[in-house]
Design a protein around this motif. Structure first.
Motif, PDB file in Angstrom:
ATOM      1  N   SER A 227     -36.861  26.295 -17.205  1.00  0.00           N
ATOM      2  CA  SER A 227     -36.477  26.797 -15.890  1.00  0.00           C
ATOM      3  C   SER A 227     -35.111  26.275 -15.480  1.00  0.00           C
ATOM      4  O   SER A 227     -34.616  25.295 -16.020  1.00  0.00           O
ATOM      5  CB  SER A 227     -37.519  26.415 -14.844  1.00  0.00           C
ATOM      6  N   GLU A 228     -34.526  26.908 -14.470  1.00  0.00           N
ATOM      7  CA  GLU A 228     -33.197  26.500 -14.008  1.00  0.00           C
ATOM      8  C   GLU A 228     -33.226  25.152 -13.292  1.00  0.00           C
ATOM      9  O   GLU A 228     -32.192  24.498 -13.167  1.00  0.00           O
ATOM     10  CB  GLU A 228     -32.624  27.539 -13.046  1.00  0.00           C
ATOM     11  N   GLY A 229     -34.393  24.767 -12.841  1.00  0.00           N
ATOM     12  CA  GLY A 229     -34.520  23.482 -12.172  1.00  0.00           C
ATOM     13  C   GLY A 229     -34.119  22.329 -13.068  1.00  0.00           C
ATOM     14  O   GLY A 229     -33.833  21.225 -12.607  1.00  0.00           O
ATOM     15  N   THR A 230     -34.144  22.568 -14.361  1.00  0.00           N
ATOM     16  CA  THR A 230     -33.690  21.557 -15.312  1.00  0.00           C
ATOM     17  C   THR A 230     -32.185  21.603 -15.485  1.00  0.00           C
ATOM     18  O   THR A 230     -31.514  20.578 -15.561  1.00  0.00           O
ATOM     19  CB  THR A 230     -34.336  21.797 -16.687  1.00  0.00           C
ATOM     20  N   LEU A 231     -31.670  22.827 -15.521  1.00  0.00           N
ATOM     21  CA  LEU A 231     -30.281  23.011 -15.948  1.00  0.00           C
ATOM     22  C   LEU A 231     -29.266  22.461 -14.962  1.00  0.00           C
ATOM     23  O   LEU A 231     -28.305  21.792 -15.361  1.00  0.00           O
ATOM     24  CB  LEU A 231     -30.031  24.504 -16.175  1.00  0.00           C
ATOM     25  N   TYR A 232     -29.454  22.714 -13.673  1.00  0.00           N
ATOM     26  CA  TYR A 232     -28.405  22.347 -12.735  1.00  0.00           C
ATOM     27  C   TYR A 232     -28.216  20.844 -12.608  1.00  0.00           C
ATOM     28  O   TYR A 232     -27.076  20.359 -12.603  1.00  0.00           O
ATOM     29  CB  TYR A 232     -28.637  23.035 -11.392  1.00  0.00           C
ATOM     30  N   PRO A 233     -29.286  20.080 -12.518  1.00  0.00           N
ATOM     31  CA  PRO A 233     -29.062  18.625 -12.533  1.00  0.00           C
ATOM     32  C   PRO A 233     -28.393  18.165 -13.823  1.00  0.00           C
ATOM     33  O   PRO A 233     -27.556  17.260 -13.800  1.00  0.00           O
ATOM     34  CB  PRO A 233     -30.481  18.051 -12.418  1.00  0.00           C
ATOM     35  N   LEU A 234     -28.752  18.790 -14.921  1.00  0.00           N
ATOM     36  CA  LEU A 234     -28.158  18.432 -16.210  1.00  0.00           C
ATOM     37  C   LEU A 234     -26.655  18.713 -16.207  1.00  0.00           C
ATOM     38  O   LEU A 234     -25.845  17.865 -16.616  1.00  0.00           O
ATOM     39  CB  LEU A 234     -28.850  19.236 -17.305  1.00  0.00           C
TER      40      LEU A 234
ATOM     41  N   SER B 200     -24.770  18.887 -13.697  1.00  0.00           N
ATOM     42  CA  SER B 200     -24.170  17.935 -12.772  1.00  0.00           C
ATOM     43  C   SER B 200     -23.888  16.602 -13.469  1.00  0.00           C
ATOM     44  O   SER B 200     -22.829  15.998 -13.294  1.00  0.00           O
ATOM     45  CB  SER B 200     -25.121  17.730 -11.597  1.00  0.00           C
ATOM     46  N   ARG B 201     -24.842  16.162 -14.277  1.00  0.00           N
ATOM     47  CA  ARG B 201     -24.666  14.931 -15.041  1.00  0.00           C
ATOM     48  C   ARG B 201     -23.489  15.063 -16.014  1.00  0.00           C
ATOM     49  O   ARG B 201     -22.660  14.153 -16.120  1.00  0.00           O
ATOM     50  CB  ARG B 201     -25.928  14.650 -15.858  1.00  0.00           C
ATOM     51  N   LEU B 202     -23.435  16.174 -16.720  1.00  0.00           N
ATOM     52  CA  LEU B 202     -22.352  16.373 -17.683  1.00  0.00           C
ATOM     53  C   LEU B 202     -20.993  16.314 -16.997  1.00  0.00           C
ATOM     54  O   LEU B 202     -20.027  15.795 -17.547  1.00  0.00           O
ATOM     55  CB  LEU B 202     -22.523  17.718 -18.397  1.00  0.00           C
ATOM     56  N   ARG B 203     -20.953  16.854 -15.787  1.00  0.00           N
ATOM     57  CA  ARG B 203     -19.707  16.850 -15.039  1.00  0.00           C
ATOM     58  C   ARG B 203     -19.328  15.421 -14.656  1.00  0.00           C
ATOM     59  O   ARG B 203     -18.200  14.993 -14.820  1.00  0.00           O
ATOM     60  CB  ARG B 203     -19.861  17.720 -13.789  1.00  0.00           C
ATOM     61  N   THR B 204     -20.310  14.673 -14.158  1.00  0.00           N
ATOM     62  CA  THR B 204     -20.066  13.281 -13.771  1.00  0.00           C
ATOM     63  C   THR B 204     -19.578  12.457 -14.962  1.00  0.00           C
ATOM     64  O   THR B 204     -18.714  11.600 -14.834  1.00  0.00           O
ATOM     65  CB  THR B 204     -21.358  12.656 -13.218  1.00  0.00           C
ATOM     66  N   GLN B 205     -20.148  12.744 -16.124  1.00  0.00           N
ATOM     67  CA  GLN B 205     -19.770  11.988 -17.323  1.00  0.00           C
ATOM     68  C   GLN B 205     -18.459  12.474 -17.926  1.00  0.00           C
ATOM     69  O   GLN B 205     -17.995  11.919 -18.930  1.00  0.00           O
ATOM     70  CB  GLN B 205     -20.882  12.099 -18.376  1.00  0.00           C
ATOM     71  N   GLY B 206     -17.912  13.537 -17.380  1.00  0.00           N
ATOM     72  CA  GLY B 206     -16.628  14.020 -17.880  1.00  0.00           C
ATOM     73  C   GLY B 206     -16.718  14.797 -19.183  1.00  0.00           C
ATOM     74  O   GLY B 206     -15.718  14.958 -19.880  1.00  0.00           O
TER      75      GLY B 206
ATOM     76  N   LYS C  64     -36.460  16.771 -24.512  1.00  0.00           N
ATOM     77  CA  LYS C  64     -35.802  15.639 -23.859  1.00  0.00           C
ATOM     78  C   LYS C  64     -34.609  15.162 -24.673  1.00  0.00           C
ATOM     79  O   LYS C  64     -34.728  14.782 -25.819  1.00  0.00           O
ATOM     80  CB  LYS C  64     -36.796  14.496 -23.653  1.00  0.00           C
ATOM     81  N   GLY C  65     -33.479  15.178 -24.047  1.00  0.00           N
ATOM     82  CA  GLY C  65     -32.277  14.664 -24.674  1.00  0.00           C
ATOM     83  C   GLY C  65     -31.593  15.653 -25.589  1.00  0.00           C
ATOM     84  O   GLY C  65     -30.395  15.548 -25.840  1.00  0.00           O
ATOM     85  N   VAL C  66     -32.361  16.632 -26.086  1.00  0.00           N
ATOM     86  CA  VAL C  66     -31.759  17.619 -26.969  1.00  0.00           C
ATOM     87  C   VAL C  66     -31.064  18.695 -26.157  1.00  0.00           C
ATOM     88  O   VAL C  66     -29.980  19.162 -26.505  1.00  0.00           O
ATOM     89  CB  VAL C  66     -32.838  18.270 -27.869  1.00  0.00           C
TER      90      VAL C  66
END
Lengths: 113, 113
Positions: free
Chosen positions: B48-55, B57-63, B14-16
């Motif tokens: 799993s990839e189910g973690t990666l894509y939302p992550l 997406s978040r990185l993109r939103t945060q710039g 988590k968070g790492v």
DNA sequence: ACCGGGTTCCTTGCGGTGCAAGATACTGCT
DNA sequence: AGCAGTATCTTGCACCGCAAGGAACCCGGT
């Protein structure tokens, strides 16, 4: 809004804190506030007691710690926590999990220049 | 029921993981599945990839990352991720947070005998 | 007797993150 | 047409740390 560093620290603590508590009990039993001040000293491992008590409750339910009440001369009685055999085993298992994890993160973060 | 070790590993991530992704992009841009196989190779950092894509997406939103689409000869187009200046800064800030945290955990876990 | 401050324990509601499972769609091979 | 491989994304869930607050106990000062 809380800073990004604080958010990162909060997330880092997830799951680690539980075993930091077990590790703190390895040498000797301790009571709640004692653990809170020990782990919260430098604000690296624990932010507030609101985290600790539910965590200790979980450890008790899981049988990783056992508790005994003891009188205090400076306030209400203290609940002392002590590692069980299962607690020792869980701590050892976590240590074996932590080391490869830490190494994987370290090697990724190393500057590749 | 999942084993205690697996639960511990999940919590450790988590968070790492977020910053492991940023670190993986430091050297060169990459696309989603590429990151998934890289980080999931030894099942230490990603399950799993189910973690990666939302992550991502978040990185993109945060710039913290920027993305570009590129054609692939072996399937659908790939979305390539690349670190922004803010992304580099966030990675540096995390590295500075990680080190004291890691040291605090290490010293607690060290066997005090 | 009373009140306030220190000590000690605990609960409630919230927010953030990883996960499994599944949905969608494009390519090339049979 | 059908199938396997590649690739992206969504949904519902579970878990854990946190801030804020509450309850109960002790002691010293007024």
């Amino acid at each position: 809004m809380t800073s990004a560093v604080e958010r990162a620290q909060t997330q880092l603590r997830k799951g680690v804190l539980e075993y930091c508590v077990l590790a703190s009990l390895r040498a000797a039993p301790a009571y709640g506030l004692e653990l809170a001040t020990l782990l919260g000293r430098d604000r690296v491992l624990l932010a507030s007691e609101g985290t600790l008590y539910p965590l200790l409750s979980r450890l008790r339910t899981q049988g990783l710690v056992a508790t005994t009440w003891q009188e205090s001369t400076s306030g209400p009685p203290r609940r002392y926590y002590e590692l069980t055999d299962d607690g020792h085993a869980a701590l050892d298992a976590f240590t074996a999990t932590w080391q490869p994890f830490r190494d994987a993160v370290d090697s990724l973060l190393e500057d590749p220049r």
